[in-house]
Design an enzyme around this catalytic site. Structure first.
Site, short mmCIF file in Angstrom:
data_model
loop_
_atom_site.label_atom_id
_atom_site.label_comp_id
_atom_site.label_asym_id
_atom_site.label_seq_id
_atom_site.Cartn_x
_atom_site.Cartn_y
_atom_site.Cartn_z
N ASP A 102 0.84 -1.20 0.00
CA ASP A 102 0.00 0.00 0.00
C ASP A 102 0.88 1.25 0.00
O ASP A 102 1.34 1.69 1.06
CB ASP A 102 -0.92 -0.01 1.24
CG ASP A 102 -1.82 1.22 1.29
OD1 ASP A 102 -1.89 1.95 0.27
OD2 ASP A 102 -2.45 1.45 2.35
N LYS A 116 1.67 8.01 0.30
CA LYS A 116 2.10 8.09 1.69
C LYS A 116 3.49 8.70 1.78
O LYS A 116 4.25 8.65 0.81
CB LYS A 116 2.17 6.67 2.29
CG LYS A 116 0.84 5.99 2.53
CD LYS A 116 1.05 4.59 3.10
CE LYS A 116 -0.27 3.87 3.33
NZ LYS A 116 -1.12 4.49 4.36
N ASP A 153 0.34 -4.93 4.67
CA ASP A 153 -1.07 -4.55 4.53
C ASP A 153 -1.94 -5.72 4.04
O ASP A 153 -3.13 -5.55 3.80
CB ASP A 153 -1.18 -3.34 3.59
CG ASP A 153 -2.32 -2.41 3.97
OD1 ASP A 153 -2.81 -2.50 5.11
OD2 ASP A 153 -2.73 -1.59 3.11
N ARG A 170 -10.91 -0.34 2.33
CA ARG A 170 -12.38 -0.41 2.38
C ARG A 170 -12.96 -0.62 0.99
O ARG A 170 -14.04 -1.18 0.84
CB ARG A 170 -12.94 0.84 3.07
CG ARG A 170 -12.73 2.10 2.34
CD ARG A 170 -12.91 3.32 3.24
NE ARG A 170 -11.76 3.52 4.13
CZ ARG A 170 -11.70 4.49 5.04
NH1 ARG A 170 -12.70 5.34 5.19
NH2 ARG A 170 -10.63 4.61 5.81
N1 BES Z 1 -3.16 0.35 5.30
C1 BES Z 1 -3.50 1.64 5.78
C2 BES Z 1 -3.74 1.68 7.28
C3 BES Z 1 -2.55 1.44 8.16
C4 BES Z 1 -1.84 2.50 8.66
C5 BES Z 1 -2.20 0.17 8.54
C6 BES Z 1 -0.77 2.28 9.50
C7 BES Z 1 -1.12 -0.05 9.37
C8 BES Z 1 -0.42 1.00 9.86
C9 BES Z 1 -4.79 2.11 5.08
O1 BES Z 1 -4.96 1.67 3.80
C10 BES Z 1 -4.76 3.59 5.05
O2 BES Z 1 -3.88 4.12 4.42
N2 BES Z 1 -5.70 4.25 5.71
C11 BES Z 1 -5.77 5.65 5.72
C12 BES Z 1 -7.21 6.05 5.60
C13 BES Z 1 -7.42 7.53 5.40
C14 BES Z 1 -6.84 7.97 4.06
C15 BES Z 1 -8.89 7.83 5.45
C16 BES Z 1 -5.19 6.14 7.04
O3 BES Z 1 -5.39 5.47 8.06
O4 BES Z 1 -4.48 7.14 7.03
ZN ZN Z 2 -4.00 -0.06 3.28
MN MN Z 3 -3.99 2.96 2.40
#
Ligand code: BES
Ligand code: ZN
Ligand code: MN
Length: 499
Positions: free
Chosen positions: A271, A278, A289, A352
Site C-alpha cells: 500500500d 504516503k 497490509d 475499504r
Molecule cells: N493500510 C492503511 C492503514 C494502516 C496505517 C495500517 C498504519 C497499518 C499501519 C490504510 O490503507 C490507510 O492508508 N488508511 C488511511 C485512511 C485515510 C486515508 C482515510 C489512514 O489510516 O491514514
Molecule cells: Zn491499506
Molecule cells: Mn492505504
C-alpha cells in the site's frame, strides 16, 4: 522445532535442559520442582535463597546439575504471582525459556508442565505452554545468506508426562502444533517482501492450503472480476502492473446444508497510498497490509487441520495500491460489485474499497456469520495503540463470541461504537458513499463504510492496523509480523463447534 510427548518423570529424563516453572510467591516448592531440588542437593532452593531468581514473569535462570540428575541443566522460568496468573503468563514463561536456551545455542530441552496450574484446564495449560514455546522461537531467515551457519534454532522439545495424562497431553500438543503452524504460515506471508508476496503469490499459497482434505481453492483473475463487476477492487488494482487476485478458499468439514462462516481478509500486498501517496518514512511497513488476508488463510488452514465440523470460506481480495498511469484518482467514482457507487476522495483509503466488493460477495453465501480482518486505519493505532485490535460490528452475540475468544488467546480486542450518527460522515454529494469520512473517528467511519456492503448478516470487523506488526520483541511475538487474529479466529471457530 519438533515437540514430542514422553512418558516418564522429569527428574529421570535425560536432556540438555529440563524446564520448570515457578511462582514468585509460593512458599514451598512442590511436585517436580521439589523432587528435582532434593535430587540435586538443593540447587533450586539455594538459588531462590540467594534471590538470584525470584520467578518474576518470564524471568529465566539456568542451573548446572553437575551429574546430580540425568539432565545437564535445570531451567527455571517465572510465572509471576500466583494470584495474577493466567495462560498469557504461561505462554510468556515458556517463550522466554526456549528463547534463552536457543540463544545459548542449545538445541534440545525437556519440560515439566504442571497440568493443574489452572484447575480443570489441563489441555489449555499444555496448549498455552507449547504455543508460547513455538511462537516465541519464530524467525524469518530466508533472505539471510551471509553467516547462515551462525543462525541458532531449537530442534526438539520433549514434554514429560505420566501415563495417566499422556493422551490428553498428546492431543493438546497436536492442537498447539496446528495452531502455531498456522501462525507461522501467516507470519511468513507477512514478513515476505512485497516483490515476492504479490497477489499471484498469495494465490499460490492459497492453492497450497487447498492440498488438504475438504479444502478447495478458486482464484478469480482480472477478466473474471471485470465480468462480475468487482470494480472497487479493480479500481485499486489499476495503478499497478501486478494482476489482482480474488482468492476463495472453502473448507467443508460440516454438513452440506450448514451455512458457512465467512472470513474476509484484506490482501493489500503493498500500500503506497496510490495517487494520495504516503510519506516515504516507514512506507516499507506497508508490505504488511495483507496481514488480514494472511490471518484468514492461516485460520482456515488450522480449521482444516483440526477437522472442525464446520463449513468455512475465506475470501482474500489481493492487490497492490500503486500510483501508476492508470491509477485511481481522487474524485473518481466506482460502481462496486454490490451496485452501490463510491466516490474515491483519497486513494489511500483503498482497503475499504477492496473489502466492499469482498463483503458484498460474502453475503451471497447466506453465511451464519461474517468476520473481516484488516489493517484498515492508522486512526485505530491512534485510538487504541500498537497492541490492540479494534472491533466493530452489527451483531452483539457475534461480538461477544469474538471477545471471549480473544480473552482465551490473550489477543487484546476493544470495541468501538458504530452508531448511526457516524454514517453521515461517509455520505457523498454525487455518489452513494465516499471512501473517507475525514480524520475524526477514522476507524469508525471506515467500519460504517464497510457496513453498507455486508447485507443482512451477523458481521464483525477487526481492525488490526496496530498489532499486525510489532516494532519491539514481545513475550511470544518476536519483532516483526505478529500473525495476530490467527489464534483468535481459530478459537472462535472451535467455540462455534461446541454449541
Ligand atoms: N493500510 C492503511 C492503514 C494502516 C496505517 C495500517 C498504519 C497499518 C499501519 C490504510 O490503507 C490507510 O492508508 N488508511 C488511511 C485512511 C485515510 C486515508 C482515510 C489512514 O489510516 O491514514
Ligand atoms: Zn491499506
Ligand atoms: Mn492505504
Amino acid at each position: 522445532m519438533n515437540v514430542f510427548v514422553k512418558k516418564g518423570v522429569p527428574a529421570d529424563i535425560k536432556s540438555e535442559a529440563i524446564i520448570l516453572t515457578l511462582f514468585e510467591d509460593s512458599k514451598k516448592m512442590t511436585g517436580d520442582a521439589l523432587k528435582i531440588d532434593k535430587l540435586s542437593g538443593g540447587l533450586i532452593s539455594e538459588l531462590i535463597a540467594s534471590r538470584d531468581f525470584e520467578a518474576k514473569p518470564s524471568q529465566v535462570a539456568v542451573i548446572y546439575t553437575r551429574g546430580s540428575l540425568p539432565s545437564k541443566r535445570i531451567v527455571l522460568t517465572g510465572l509471576g504471582k500466583q494470584s495474577e496468573f493466567n495462560l498469557e503468563n504461561l505462554r510468556a514463561a515458556f517463550a522466554s525459556a526456549l528463547r534463552h536456551l536457543r540463544d545459548m545455542n542449545i538445541r534440545e530441552a525437556a519440560a515439566s508442565i504442571n497440568l493443574n496450574l489452572i484447575p480443570g484446564k489441563k489441555d489449555q495449560v499444555v496448549q498455552a505452554a507449547v504455543e508460547g514455546s513455538l511462537l516465541g522461537l519464530y524467525q524469518y531467515t530466508p533472505y539471510k545468506t551471509v553467516g547462515r551457519e551462525d543462525l541458532k534454532d531449537m530442534d526438539e522439545l520433549n514434554i514429560v508426562t505420566d501415563a495417566k495424562d499422556f493422551s490428553l497431553v498428546e492431543s493438546a500438543v497436536k492442537k498447539a502444533r496446528i495452531i502455531a503452524d498456522a501462525v507461522y504460515f501467516a507470519r511468513d506471508l507477512i514478513s515476505a517482501p512485497a516483490n515476492e508476496m504479490t497477489p499471484s503469490m498469495m494465490a499460490q499459497k492459497a492453492r497450497e492450503i487447498a492440498g488438504r482434505k475438504n479444502v478447495s481453492c478458486k482464484v478469480l483473475d482480472k477478466n473474471k472480476m471485470k465480468e462480475m463487476g468487482m470494480n472497487a477492487l479493480l479500481g485499486v488494482a489499476s495503478g499497478s502492473n501486478e494482476e489482482p487476485k480474488f482468492i476463495i478458499l472453502e473448507y467443508s468439514g460440516g454438513k452440506k446444508n450448514m451455512a458457512p462462516i465467512v472470513l474476509v481478509g484484506k490482501g493489500l500486498t503493498f500500500d503506497s497510498g496510490g495517487i494520495s501517496i504516503k510519506p516515504a518514512e516507514k512506507m516499507d511497513e506497508m508490505k504488511t497490509d495483507m496481514s488480514g488476508g494472511a490471518a484468514v488463510m492461516g485460520a482456515i488452514m488450522a480449521a482444516a487441520d483440526l477437522q472442525l465440523p464446520l463449513n468455512i470460506t475465506a475470501l482474500i481480495p489481493a492487490t497492490e495500491n500503486l500510483p501508476g498511469g492508470s491509477a485511481l484518482k481522487p474524485g473518481d467514482i466506482l460502481k462496486s460489485y454490490s451496485g452501490k457507487t463510491i466516490e474515491v476522495l483519497n486513494t489511500d483509503a483503498e482497503g475499504r474499497l477492496i473489502l466492499s466488493d469482498a463483503l458484498a460477495y460474502a453475503s451471497e453465501y447466506k453465511p451464519q456469520a461474517v468476520v473481516d480482518v484488516a489493517t484498515l486505519t492508522g486512526a485505530c493505532v491512534i485510538a487504541l495503540g500498537d497492541d490492540v485490535i479494534g472491533m466493530l460490528g452489527t451483531d452483539d452475540k457475534l461480538k461477544k463470541e469474538i471477545d471471549s475468544a480473544a480473552k482465551n488467546t490473550g489477543e487484546l480486542v476493544w470495541e468501538l461504537p458504530l452508531w448511526e450518527k457516524y454514517h453521515e460522515q461517509i455520505k457523498s454529494d454525487i455518489a452513494d458513499y465516499k471512501n473517507t469520512g475525514g480524520r475524526p473517528a477514522g476507524t469508525i467511519t471506515a467500519a460504517a463504510f464497510l457496513s453498507k456492503f455486508v447485507g443482512d448478516v451477523p458481521w464483525v470487523h477487526l481492525d488490526i492496523a496496530g498489532p499486525a506488526w510489532t516494532a519491539k520483541d514481545k513475550a511470544y511475538i518476536p519483532k516483526g509480523a505478529s500473525g495476530i487474529t490467527v489464534r483468535l479466529l481459530v478459537e472462535f471457530l472451535r467455540n462455534r463447534v461446541e454449541k
